[in-house]
Design an enzyme around this catalytic site. Structure first.
Site, PDB file in Angstrom:
ATOM      1  N   ASP A   1       3.821  -7.258  -5.160  1.00 32.74           N
ATOM      2  CA  ASP A   1       3.435  -8.319  -4.430  1.00 32.74           C
ATOM      3  C   ASP A   1       2.707  -9.295  -4.920  1.00 32.74           C
ATOM      4  O   ASP A   1       2.836 -10.597  -4.537  1.00 32.74           O
ATOM      5  CB  ASP A   1       2.786  -7.727  -3.204  1.00 32.74           C
ATOM      6  CG  ASP A   1       1.661  -6.594  -3.469  1.00 32.74           C
ATOM      7  OD1 ASP A   1       1.390  -6.544  -4.848  1.00 32.74           O
ATOM      8  OD2 ASP A   1       1.120  -5.865  -2.715  1.00 32.74           O
TER       9      ASP A   1
ATOM     10  N   ARG B   1      11.820  -4.340   4.667  1.00 29.31           N
ATOM     11  CA  ARG B   1      12.075  -5.721   5.039  1.00 29.31           C
ATOM     12  C   ARG B   1      13.264  -5.974   4.309  1.00 29.31           C
ATOM     13  O   ARG B   1      13.366  -6.048   3.095  1.00 29.31           O
ATOM     14  CB  ARG B   1      11.164  -6.538   4.944  1.00 29.31           C
ATOM     15  CG  ARG B   1      11.264  -7.755   6.044  1.00 29.31           C
ATOM     16  CD  ARG B   1       9.847  -8.245   6.236  1.00 29.31           C
ATOM     17  NE  ARG B   1       9.873  -9.511   7.052  1.00 29.31           N
ATOM     18  CZ  ARG B   1       9.346 -10.642   6.849  1.00 29.31           C
ATOM     19  NH1 ARG B   1       8.232 -10.566   5.849  1.00 29.31           N
ATOM     20  NH2 ARG B   1       9.550 -11.576   7.476  1.00 29.31           N
TER      21      ARG B   1
ATOM     22  N   SER C   1       6.239  -2.649  -4.262  1.00 28.91           N
ATOM     23  CA  SER C   1       4.414  -2.413  -4.476  1.00 28.91           C
ATOM     24  C   SER C   1       4.022  -1.155  -4.739  1.00 28.91           C
ATOM     25  O   SER C   1       2.892  -0.630  -4.101  1.00 28.91           O
ATOM     26  CB  SER C   1       3.808  -3.378  -3.421  1.00 28.91           C
ATOM     27  OG  SER C   1       4.529  -4.722  -3.174  1.00 28.91           O
TER      28      SER C   1
HETATM   29  P1  ADP Z   1      -0.447  -4.361   2.563  1.00 28.88           P
HETATM   30  O1  ADP Z   1      -1.636  -4.557   1.528  1.00 28.88           O
HETATM   31  O2  ADP Z   1      -0.233  -2.640   2.770  1.00 28.88           O
HETATM   32  O3  ADP Z   1       0.897  -4.870   2.111  1.00 28.88           O
HETATM   33  P2  ADP Z   1      -1.407  -6.120   4.566  1.00 28.88           P
HETATM   34  O4  ADP Z   1      -1.663  -7.166   3.569  1.00 28.88           O
HETATM   35  O5  ADP Z   1      -0.951  -6.362   6.002  1.00 28.88           O
HETATM   36  O6  ADP Z   1      -0.701  -4.776   4.047  1.00 28.88           O
HETATM   37  O7  ADP Z   1      -2.988  -5.381   4.454  1.00 28.88           O
HETATM   38  C1  ADP Z   1      -3.431  -4.282   5.303  1.00 28.88           C
HETATM   39  C2  ADP Z   1      -4.890  -4.362   5.219  1.00 28.88           C
HETATM   40  O8  ADP Z   1      -5.513  -5.487   5.864  1.00 28.88           O
HETATM   41  C3  ADP Z   1      -5.547  -3.057   6.057  1.00 28.88           C
HETATM   42  O9  ADP Z   1      -6.124  -2.231   5.232  1.00 28.88           O
HETATM   43  C4  ADP Z   1      -6.481  -3.442   7.145  1.00 28.88           C
HETATM   44  O10 ADP Z   1      -7.720  -2.958   6.809  1.00 28.88           O
HETATM   45  C5  ADP Z   1      -6.616  -5.244   6.734  1.00 28.88           C
HETATM   46  N1  ADP Z   1      -6.573  -5.818   7.875  1.00 28.88           N
HETATM   47  C6  ADP Z   1      -5.664  -5.839   9.013  1.00 28.88           C
HETATM   48  N2  ADP Z   1      -5.981  -6.637   9.929  1.00 28.88           N
HETATM   49  C7  ADP Z   1      -7.112  -7.254   9.580  1.00 28.88           C
HETATM   50  C8  ADP Z   1      -7.889  -8.227  10.031  1.00 28.88           C
HETATM   51  N3  ADP Z   1      -7.584  -8.728  11.324  1.00 28.88           N
HETATM   52  N4  ADP Z   1      -9.142  -8.445   9.353  1.00 28.88           N
HETATM   53  C9  ADP Z   1      -9.055  -8.181   8.038  1.00 28.88           C
HETATM   54  N5  ADP Z   1      -8.622  -7.025   7.507  1.00 28.88           N
HETATM   55  C10 ADP Z   1      -7.486  -6.755   8.253  1.00 28.88           C
HETATM   56 MG    MG Z   2       1.793  -6.464   1.285  1.00 28.31          MG
END
Ligand code: ADP
Ligand code: MG
Length: 541
Positions: free
Chosen positions: A247, A130, A194
């Site tokens: 992050d 992004r 991150s």
């Molecule tokens: P990252 O950690 O890669 O920056 P995110 O903060 O979007 O990305 O987290 C992604 C994770 O969150 C995935 O492992 C997924 O399992 C979990 N996740 C995604 N949608 C949901 C949801 N509706 N409820 C609970 N956990 C979720």
């Molecule tokens: Mg993230």
């Protein structure tokens, strides 16, 4: 019972008047009984598994679920262990073998909401990349324009130079559209990166290893800020990277811009990690100056808590199984009990165990022998399913039924749904309580009467009761004279990098581009909402 009453009344041949009254009474009884039955069925956890099941089956299920429960006393014990592990990470004598690494980030200037100006940010955290233009307007007001670019798989696993060249091209493309090129202004840029790094300065960090599907050659052990800046310079882009953050730090900084009581950043997404503001005199591994501000943000890397076996007292056989079948056995033990990457898998293993013990999906077993269904396969129960199941209230279980259908269980009974929901609730509650205990250590350590925690990550954002469960547990564990609040702000990790760059510029240490943030005239963009600009764009390098 109601039928018997009607029968008795009929047989007795009593007068129509008496009969009418008696029928009225019987109807009331029936309605009352029905309402009570409905209440029992819809009532919370205690009644969730119907009583008509064989009590022994319920006891066996409760035994499995009990293994997930962590008492308040156990949490307090875990808090003591975490404090010891934190000290080990901060001490130069024990740092090398410490599991909780407690990396100093070199981020020392916490924003105070007065920062103004336009700052660019790049957020590379997973598949999507992004680019953001953040307009800090003072008085804690932020406007942003952003664009999401996909990093093609070929770049994720290709030559490192191509990756940074691609990042610079995306930045160029964004700045061109926003009329930021050749403005005579060198824009400060914050980089949210991150991946695990050993930071050597605010704008200097060596990648220790790639994760999340990246494996670009020639980057591990290199300074990623230097690689990015070289690519930016090659394209003649008027931007200079002044800060790199992960992050957790981005989340803390973005939240601090709005709320000066912010002292902790927490991520509950694919993984889990936390950072907090520490006094320099407590950081034995600190190797830079002791000037004001005498504090630094510590990136705890707390996911590795327990890697030395100290959490074994609360681990279940399901946790062990998740760990053994992961790509990094023995590593990230705390993370594996909490974060999104593993929560669904823990639930799947418990469901499978109950199925094999003939405690779940009774009477349907012969149809469940299809080993190709998600239930039988690693990763088949997504963590988002845990949220979906827990969203159900009452007796219909429409979401739970949909989820069970998705994993290959057709026509589940009421009991099946209730038990699956019970498991999800216990697994997510345990995660929330563990994260809450970790946070309580930090809140108590900060030593202020008001502490705000900036929190981000999809698990925290989308799970219907993670926040509530964490808060409840923290209310017990945080010192009674301390007030704490959990805050989430949109786009925190990107904004945080920009705010870090701006805070650095404000401090007067941000090298040559200090002047371009505050004070100088700048173009005020037409602010376009993130949704409008978030078209996924593929740029081939
Ligand atoms: P990252 O950690 O890669 O920056 P995110 O903060 O979007 O990305 O987290 C992604 C994770 O969150 C995935 O492992 C997924 O399992 C979990 N996740 C995604 N949608 C949901 C949801 N509706 N409820 C609970 N956990 C979720
Ligand atoms: Mg993230």
């Amino acid at each position: 019972m109601s039928l018997n009453i009607a029968q008795i009344l009929h047989d007795d041949l009593i007068t129509p008047m008496v009969r009418k009254t008696a029928y009225g009474l019987a109807t009331t009884c029936i309605l009352g009984a029905a309402v009570y039955a409905g209440y029992c069925v819809a009532a919370p956890e205690k009644h969730i598994i119907r009583q008509h099941r064989h009590p022994e089956l319920n006891d066996q299920i409760e035994k499995v679920v009990d293994s997930l429960k962590i008492t308040d006393d156990q949490l307090i014990h875990i808090m003591h262990i975490l404090e010891e592990e934190m000290s080990a990470g901060l001490s130069p004598i024990t740092h090398k073998q410490a599991t909780v690494k407690m990396f100093p980030t070199y981020v020392r200037n916490i924003p105070n909401g007065t920062e103004v100006g336009q700052v660019l940010a790049l957020d590379l955290g997973g598949t999507n990349f992004r680019v953001l233009l953040i307009d800090l307007r003072g008085n804690a007001r932020v406007e942003l324009t952003s664009k999401i670019f996909v990093i093609p798989q070929s770049i994720m696993i290709g030559d490192g130079r191509h990756l940074f060249c691609h990042l610079a091209e995306c930045l160029y493309d964004f700045m061109l559209k926003e009329n930021l090129l050749r403005t005579g202004i060198c824009y400060p840029l914050g980089f949210t990166f991150s991946f695990p790094c050993r930071q050597e300065g605010l704008a200097s960090a060596r990648l220790t290893s790639w994760t999340k599907g990246f494996s670009c050659s020639g980057v591990v052990n290199e300074d990623v800020v230097k690689l990015l800046q070289e690519a930016i310079n090659e394209k003649g882009i008027n931007a200079k990277c002044v800060a790199l953050v992960n992050d957790t730090v981005g989340t803390l900084m973005a939240c601090a811009y709005k709320d000066p009581a912010t002292a902790i950043g927490l991520i509950l997404g694919t993984g889990t990690n936390a950072c907090y503001i520490e006094n320099l005199d407590k950081v034995g591994t600190w190797n830079s100056d002791y000037d004001e501000p005498k504090q630094v943000i510590i990136n705890m890397e707390w996911g590795a808590f327990g890697d030395n076996g100290r959490l074994n007292l609360i681990r279940t056989k399901y946790d062990e199984e998740v760990d053994l079948s992961s790509i990094n056995p023995g590593k990230q033990i705390f993370e594996k009990m909490i974060s999104g990457m593993y929560m669904g898998e823990i639930v799947r293993l418990i469901i499978l165990d109950l199925l094999q013990q003939e405690l779940l999906f009774l009477g349907h077993r012969d149809t469940y022998g299809d080993y190709k269904t998600p239930l039988y396969n690693r990763g088949g129960f997504y963590t988002k399913f845990v949220s979906t199941v827990e969203t159900d209230e009452g007796i219909k279980f429409s979401n739970t039924r949909r989820v069970l259908e998705d994993i290959g269980i057709h026509n589940p009974t009421y009991d099946d749904c209730a038990i699956v929901q019970h498991i999800c609730r216990q697994v997510s509650k345990r995660a929330a309580r563990l994260a809450g205990a970790g946070l309580a250590v930090l809140v108590n350590r900060i030593g202020k009467s008001d502490v705000t925690v900036g929190v981000d990550g999809s698990l925290y954002r989308y799970h219907p009761r993670f926040k509530r469960n964490m808060e409840r547990c923290m209310e017990t564990l945080v010192n009674k004279d301390v007030k704490f609040a959990l805050e989430t702000i949109p786009d925190a990790s990107g904004i945080g990098a920009a705010v870090t760059a701006a805070a650095e510029c404000r401090s007067g240490k941000g090298a040559a581009m200090v002047a371009c943030v505050a004070g100088k005239p700048y173009l005020v963009n037409s602010i376009v909402s993130d949704e409008e600009t978030a078209d996924y764009e593929k740029i081939n390098s």
